[in-house]
Design a protein around this motif. Structure first.
Motif, PDB file in Angstrom:
ATOM      1  N   THR A   1      56.863  61.195  -0.795  1.00 22.00           N
ATOM      2  CA  THR A   1      55.808  61.786  -1.605  1.00 22.00           C
ATOM      3  C   THR A   1      54.789  60.705  -1.975  1.00 22.00           C
ATOM      4  N   LYS A   2      53.689  61.120  -2.585  1.00 17.88           N
ATOM      5  CA  LYS A   2      52.674  60.155  -3.012  1.00 17.88           C
ATOM      6  C   LYS A   2      53.281  59.131  -3.974  1.00 17.88           C
ATOM      7  N   THR A   3      54.135  59.608  -4.867  1.00 20.19           N
ATOM      8  CA  THR A   3      54.784  58.698  -5.821  1.00 20.19           C
ATOM      9  C   THR A   3      55.624  57.656  -5.104  1.00 20.19           C
ATOM     10  N   LEU A   4      56.387  58.091  -4.097  1.00 19.79           N
ATOM     11  CA  LEU A   4      57.236  57.152  -3.362  1.00 19.79           C
ATOM     12  C   LEU A   4      56.409  56.215  -2.487  1.00 19.79           C
ATOM     13  N   ARG A   5      55.290  56.720  -1.969  1.00 19.05           N
ATOM     14  CA  ARG A   5      54.430  55.835  -1.157  1.00 19.05           C
ATOM     15  C   ARG A   5      53.848  54.724  -2.024  1.00 19.05           C
ATOM     16  N   ASP A   6      53.538  55.057  -3.275  1.00 14.94           N
ATOM     17  CA  ASP A   6      53.057  54.033  -4.200  1.00 14.94           C
ATOM     18  C   ASP A   6      54.188  53.075  -4.582  1.00 14.94           C
TER      19      ASP A   6
END
Length: 948
Positions: A928-933
């Motif tokens: 997810t975007k959170t994990l990519r960050d």
């Protein structure tokens, strides 16, 4: 995840948690295991009916498949268990220990306790302590409860119950021995590489490898430290950097590389174009685009602290300068309207503000399962009465004091109705109102969301102080329902850089303390009142300090692959040690390594009775001949762990010794070791090694091994499913369970309805072909029949009505949204007649469906429609159906397996990045975007050839 055991029969709950009234209070065994004891156990084992069972039996894998249906006379008993452990009182008086903890005292000199409360005075030796008097009646053999469907028993597939074993579990069980063999081969290879580098070391600093213990042969270069810990090699230590992490190699090359090479590094690659969500790869990068945005992208890169390119910068000093704005406290309590009051014995009562707030906490949860939990209600009512008494008590309408003594006479319904009405009001807000409220909230929180760390902006994670409320806890926590008090600024200590402006506390308050500790990463801290736990405000998951912590964790697991062979050799040797502590420690490490059990720490009586390996008690493990262990206990988050696994004969014999009389329910199996002992032993092999590293190591190794089997062919969805199946293997290996969601069946039902809707759309496409070429029905009548799942005229008609209703809602919502936008822009809104005109399409749909049902054909919307184009659309529709069915199947298969836990916490994220780059799978599919960050360091440091 939390779990409730309301549906578990009382008898089984007692067995799981050890609430048997009989508690062993006599001393434990001597420090040494006599040869006679070993011989006796060996003789008993040889007398078993064992066919070709040697030391090389399949290594067990502990697997949990969710709730187990019990067959018990207590099945309808709804009483809840008492989660407290009973302490074992000493037979003689003891003096209190001088230390606040006994973790450093030798366990062979004292009695281990399950509640960790009392401590015994140390003695010189217990070699001369006699065994406790034998009980006259023989101890009955502990048996596991009868179950309709036992969780998986790893027995090599000879059982008739294989139909109950998930395919992934059975497959992983068969491959476990091969996995361990490959791990050993890799460890031997890496050790051999270290040995080749030894001649380069000065003679006086390196003795012959044959004569030097392994713990002193850890460092590839330089003199070993006294504790045998390996020195971290730097790129300059040796020309051969095979064992240096990839990020270090890159950092070394970056230092030596010319500036032109650095510029060339910015050129986009084909892989970067395909892997989205990774820096510049978010955009479609043609050479022209790159040239136009090169300067802007260079500026963005300058703002990013790429610590992963030079891991040597990670040291004990976490920051040089630190500035932040403190923490955000919850708003003060707003009293309820005067007409909203709690009732006691049918009479409205006026409560002090402090007590009214607490009563409101319960009222807001009146419809939740917590309000029907007797323990929750008991704890709440005790705290409520205490707060009430401190603040003047309750009064009736005439102002007379009224004693609140009985919980059953309390009626919180008026409060519950008020809160429900407030929820309904919020839900009824227009999108514009919701947007305005969110904007107001964001503005109030904005200054707390970031801090300045060494001059660069970093996001703060949990900057909000938890509001007061009722403690829920996980599982059957003994303190569930107690009141979480409001945290005041006087309880909060801030950590901030020297010379930085100290944020002002709320008006009328002051901070509890100000620290300037550059060796820690927290920004604020306080102690909560329920369990006395220390709470911290930390940086966000995507911050540099959090990323460095993750990086170190996975690098530590990578380093373990070098020493795993020797560790296993040593603990297998110590499984036969005559020293009780050594044998218990070796057995515990075996269970942690092979069965992926958590290490486990002792809990106090006021904590939930969850256990791990070192805190297993007599009643948690049952022995089944010839070499099976049945585990039955509450694991992390109070989720029941109930598995049968095969272990090596020696481990089985050891467990038999550890459970022999005079031990009984309540006694620790590993009564001479704890997690500190295990970790101390493990750190003699490798710096920083602890029991929990084994889970990360085994998870990442297994994931890489499963990935290597995935063919680089097929659609992206096929590869995505293959990745999830590999992840499922890891989740099973690590026993990552979760309770089945209460909405699981409903969610599956909705998914099945969506699939049926697609099947109907496919049928309509086929009917369009019949409209264009009616004769095709005679040529292939089966092709034009509805799929079996929707071959029902009544269902089709009902579904058509639903489609009309859905279209009406869609048109109405769109109309309202457009009007709201016009109102925001102060433009003239559309009249209701416009909506009426738009809804005329519903009559057209109704007529179209009637005609379709009568003729069995559908007129194509497009004038350019052809049979070939429609057949192509049918093929695409079939692919969509196939994909959705696969997703539903995966969702149902994994209803009790937590895939996210292993992917986020145990599998090295660089493996996922490698998979995406190598198999051309968009990273958004897996992170997810959170994990990519969070894992930006992994996205930018791993390539398609990266290996764990």
């Amino acid at each position: 995840m939390s779990s409730s055991d309301d549906d578990v029969p009382l008898a089984t709950r007692k067995a799981v948690n050890g609430t048997s009234p009989s508690q062993r209070r006599s001393p434990i065994f001597p420090t040494k295991i006599s040869k006679a004891t070993d011989k006796k156990v060996d003789a008993e084992y040889e007398a078993m009916d064992v066919d070709n069972l040697g030391e090389n039996v399949p290594q067990g894998i502990s697997i949990s498949n969710g709730p187990v249906t019990q067959v018990s006379s207590d099945e309808e008993n709804g009483s809840r268990r008492n989660a407290k452990r009973k302490g074992r009182k000493p037979t003689v008086k003891e003096e209190s220990s001088a230390s606040g903890s006994d973790s450093d005292a030798p366990l062979q000199n004292k009695r281990r306790r399950t509640n960790g409360a009392a401590k015994q005075a140390p003695v010189e030796s217990d070699d001369d302590v006699p065994l406790a008097k034998k009980r006259s009646p023989a101890l009955s053999k502990s048996k596991s409860p009868t179950v309709v469907r036992m969780p998986v028993t790893i027995t090599g597939g000879h059982d008739d119950s294989d139909s109950d074993i998930p395919l992934a579990a059975a497959k992983l069980s068969k491959e476990k021995a091969a996995i361990m063999k490959e791990q050993r081969q890799t460890a031997d290879k890496l050790q051999a590489q270290d040995k080749k580098r030894k001649p380069a070391v000065k003679k006086e600093e390196s003795e012959s490898d044959d004569d030097v213990p392994l713990s002193k042969r850890r460092a590839a270069v330089g003199k070993p430290k006294p504790n045998g810990v390996k020195k971290e090699p730097t790129p300059s230590d040796d020309d051969d950097d095979d064992d240096v992490p990839l990020a270090k190699k890159r950092a070394t090359k970056a230092v030596a590389a010319p500036k032109k090479a650095a510029a060339a590094k910015k050129e986009p690659t084909a892989v970067k174009k395909e892997v989205k969500g990774k820096g510049r790869a978010k955009k479609s990068e043609t050479p022209a685009t790159v040239q136009e945005n090169e300067e802007e992208e260079e500026d963005d890169e300058d703002d990013t602290f790429k610590w992963w390119e030079n891991p040597d910068t990670m040291n004990t000093i976490k920051w040089t300068t630190l500035e932040h704005n403190g923490v955000l406290f919850p708003p003060p309590y707003e009293p309820l309207p005067k007409n909203v009051k709690m009732k006691y014995n049918g009479v409205e009562v006026t409560l002090p503000v402090q007590a009214e707030e607490v009563a409101g906490f319960f009222g807001a949860m009146l419809d939740s399962p917590h309000a029907s939990n007797p323990k929750f209600c008991e704890n709440f009512f005790n705290d409520f009465r205490e707060i009430l008494a401190k603040n003047g008590g309750a009064r009736d309408p005439s102002g007379k004091k009224i004693p609140i003594k009985t919980f059953d006479k309390c009626d919180f319904t008026p409060m519950a109705e008020y809160f429900e009405a407030r929820k309904a009001e919020k839900k009824a807000m227009t999108p514009a109102e919701k947007k305005a409220e969110k904007h107001k909230k964001d503005e109030a929180e904005k200054k707390y969301t970031t801090c300045l760390l060494d001059g660069r902006k970093e996001r703060v994670g949990n900057f909000r102080v938890e509001p007061p409320g009722l403690f829920r806890g996980r599982g059957d926590h003994p303190k569930t329902g107690k009141v979480k008090l409001r945290v005041e600024p006087e309880q909060v200590t801030l950590n901030i850089g020297k010379g930085a402006a100290i944020p002002p506390p709320p008006e009328g308050h002051k901070w509890g303390g100000i620290n300037h500790d550059d060796k820690v990463t927290w920004l604020a801290t306080w102690k909560e009142n329920i369990n006395g736990n220390i709470k911290y405000v930390m940086l966000a998951a995507d911050s540099s300090l959090k990323g460095q912590s993750d990086y170190k964790k996975f690098e530590k697991a990578r380093e373990l692959k070098k020493y795993i062979g020797q560790i296993r050799d040593d603990y297998n040797k110590e499984l036969r040690s005559q020293i009780m502590k050594d044998r218990q420690r070796a057995t515990a490490i075996y269970l942690i390594d092979v069965l992926a059990l958590r290490a486990g720490n002792e809990k106090g009586e006021d904590e939930a009775d969850t256990v791990g390996c070192c805190s297993l008690r007599y009643e948690h493990v049952t022995l089944e001949e010839p070499n099976k262990l049945v585990f039955d206990f509450l694991g992390k988050d109070s989720i029941r762990y109930h598995d049968t696994v095969e272990v090596s004969p020696q481990v089985f014999k050891n467990m038999k010794i550890f459970k022999k009389a005079p031990k009984t329910n309540g006694d620790l199996i590993f009564d001479r070791v704890n997690t500190g002992d295990l970790n101390k032993k493990l750190q003699s092999y490798m710096k920083g090694l602890s029991a929990k590293v084994f889970r990360t190591y085994n998870a990442s190794w297994t994931m890489q091994r499963e990935m290597m089997k995935i063919p680089n062919s097929g659609s992206v969805h096929d590869k995505y499913l293959a990745y999830n199946e590999a992840n499922r293997m890891v989740a099973i290996l690590c026993n990552h369970q979760r309770t089945v969601s209460s909405t699981h069946e409903e969610s599956l039902g909705k998914a099945q309805d969506r699939i049926k809707a697609l099947r109907y759309q496919k049928l309509r496409l086929k009917r369009q072909i019949l409209f264009l070429e009616p004769k095709q029905k005679k040529k292939n009548p089966e092709y034009f029949k509805p799929d079996p799942e929707i071959d029902d005229e009544e269902w089709i008609k009902e579904h058509q009505k639903q489609l009309i209703t859905q279209e009406e809602e869609k048109i109405t919502k769109k109309f309202e949204k457009e009007n709201e936008k016009l109102a925001e822009n102060k433009e003239k809104e559309m009249k209701p007649s416009e909506l009426k005109d738009r809804l005329k399409v519903l009559k057209e749909m109704e007529d179209e469906f009637k005609k379709e049902n009568k003729t069995g054909t559908v007129e194509p919307k497009s004038k350019t429609a052809t049979v070939e184009k429609i057949k192509a659309s049918i093929e695409k529709m079939e692919e969509r159906i196939k994909k959705m069915e696969a997703d539903v199947r995966v969702k149902d298969d994994n209803k009790t397996v937590a895939l996210g836990t292993s992917k986020i916490n145990y599998i090295d994220p660089r493996l996922t990045v490698m998979f995406c780059k190598k198999y051309n799978v968009p990273i958004e599919k897996l992170f997810t975007k959170t994990l990519r960050d969070k894992f930006k360091w992994a996205l930018e440091s791993a390539n398609e050839d990266w290996e764990f």
